[in-house]
Design an enzyme around this catalytic site. Structure first.
Site, PDB file in Angstrom:
ATOM      1  CG  ASP A 188      -8.826  -0.714   4.371  1.00 43.32           C
ATOM      2  OD1 ASP A 188      -7.910  -0.339   4.864  1.00 43.32           O
ATOM      3  OD2 ASP A 188      -8.977  -2.012   3.836  1.00 43.32           O
ATOM      4  CD  GLU A 236      -2.126   1.126   3.040  1.00 43.21           C
ATOM      5  OE1 GLU A 236      -3.346   1.044   3.149  1.00 43.21           O
ATOM      6  OE2 GLU A 236      -1.565   1.365   3.880  1.00 43.21           O
TER       7      GLU A 236
END
Length: 388
Positions: free
Chosen positions: A263, A70
């Site tokens: 998220d 990420e």
């Protein structure tokens, strides 16, 4: 989905919402530069980027003390937007050296978590990294040109990675990162559910132009599938999306991730950038209005985990600065909405985060700073800059 605004893909013009909302060009550009410096410079309180030797660098998840695909893929996207080939190449070199998997069921993907010394914590991938790697590599190819030597032959690396994402498991072990039937991205390759914040239709539109020819129709269909999926994954009244969701859009709470938490914050930012690049719709404007309305009466220090219907938990948000950033970035989809300016102003007046949880917040912060200043751009292949 009927478009209500033109996107920069067609106009080659990027909105500078800060300027539209009254900030001066000089202070905006200074702020973008300063934000980059705080993340990639020497300030130990705010930095998340660290160099190793002559040719390696990584972004550290300062809360978990690991290096994640990420963050590495985000760092590459930030570097190509800021025209820092030196840093882009260091990050990509570290990624290929330590994260790329050449054998086993996930060969061709990247291990999602490593220790700062390069040791793998996991041999599994997380698709949000792969999709960001691929587009960052295409942009690097288009902005700087491909290198002659691996792994700096950027566009070839991007096409190879996207081929794996779609075709892994055909005639052998492995799993694709997208469900090939419904065209939806998976949470991880071996499961059949999704994460709404992974859905980047604006990326897939570009993959449909630049990926291997045989996969271009797939990516075009994936863009449409993701836009439709977000409509059913986001709550019809609050606009909130869960962290994990089934393919029918309902929250997957089997492990406690069926709520609006870390998220989920990225959904608003993704909708904002999709509107900026490919044009907004009535749905995207309304969706952002709903999210911004939900948070309009809440103070950042009291942000919580929420059920997607808005019911709060006792648990506080771990990343309130990140949520401020993504809600502001969402304003790109609802520029004329009742809360758009207030969210941009709140973000402008919020400093970069310090402390051990700063990594995720500050990644979202720099993306919002780039997007809201008109600096989160599509980099086209040479010769396509003027094509519509």
């Amino acid at each position: 989905m009927k478009k209500t605004t033109e996107g920069a893909f067609y106009t080659r013009e990027y909105r500078n919402l800060f300027k539209e909302f009254g900030y001066s060009e000089a202070e905006i550009q200074e702020r973008v530069k300063d934000t980059w410096e705080q993340l990639f410079g020497d300030n130990p309180e705010t930095k998340i980027y660290y160099e190793v030797g002559d040719d390696l660098g990584y972004l550290l998840d300062t809360g978990n003390l690991d290096v994640r695909t990420e963050g590495m893929s985000y760092g590459m996207m930030m570097a190509v937007q800021m025209d820092r080939k030196d840093i882009f190449d260091r990050i990509w070199n570290w990624t290929m050296k330590n994260m790329y998997m050449t054998e086993g069921v996930h060969a061709g993907y990247f291990a999602w978590s490593c220790q700062p010394d390069g040791t793998k914590n996991s041999w599994g991938p997380a698709p949000d990294g792969e999709e960001y790697f691929a587009l960052a590599l295409f942009f690097a190819s288009h902005r700087w040109g491909d290198g002659d030597e691996q792994p700096f032959n950027y566009s070839e690396q991007a096409r190879k990675l996207l081929h794996t994402c779609v075709h892994n498991g055909e005639g052998g072990p492995g799993h694709p990162m997208w469900n090939r039937d419904n065209k939806l991205i998976k949470f991880i390759p071996e499961v059949e559910f999704s994460d709404p914040s992974y859905h980047l239709p604006h990326f897939y539109e570009l993959f449909s132009l630049w990926a291997n020819e045989e996969d271009r129709v797939f990516w075009k269909e994936a863009a449409e599938a993701s836009r439709e999926y977000l409509k059913i994954a986001c709550h019809p009244e609050t606009g909130l999306a869960p962290e994990y969701a089934y393919y029918d859009g309902t929250p997957n709470d089997e492990k406690g991730y069926g709520h609006f938490f870390s998220d989920s914050y990225r959904v608003a930012a993704n909708i904002g950038l999709d509107a900026e690049w490919f044009g907004g719709s009535e749905w995207s404007a309304e969706e952002i209005n709903k999210i911004q309305a939900f948070f309009a009466d809440k103070e950042p220090e009291d942000y919580r985990r929420y059920k997607i219907d808005g019911e709060p938990f006792e648990e506080k948000s771990l990343h309130p600065v990140g949520l401020i950033a993504t809600n502001a970035m969402g304003s790109l989809a609802s520029v004329d909405g009742p809360y758009a300016k207030a969210n941009v102003d709140l973000f402008w007046n919020t400093p970069v985060r310090t402390g051990n949880r700063r990594y995720y917040d500050n990644c979202l912060y720099l993306f919002a700073m780039l997007a809201l200043s008109g600096n989160f751009k599509i980099w086209f292949p040479e010769g396509q800059e003027e094509e519509h």
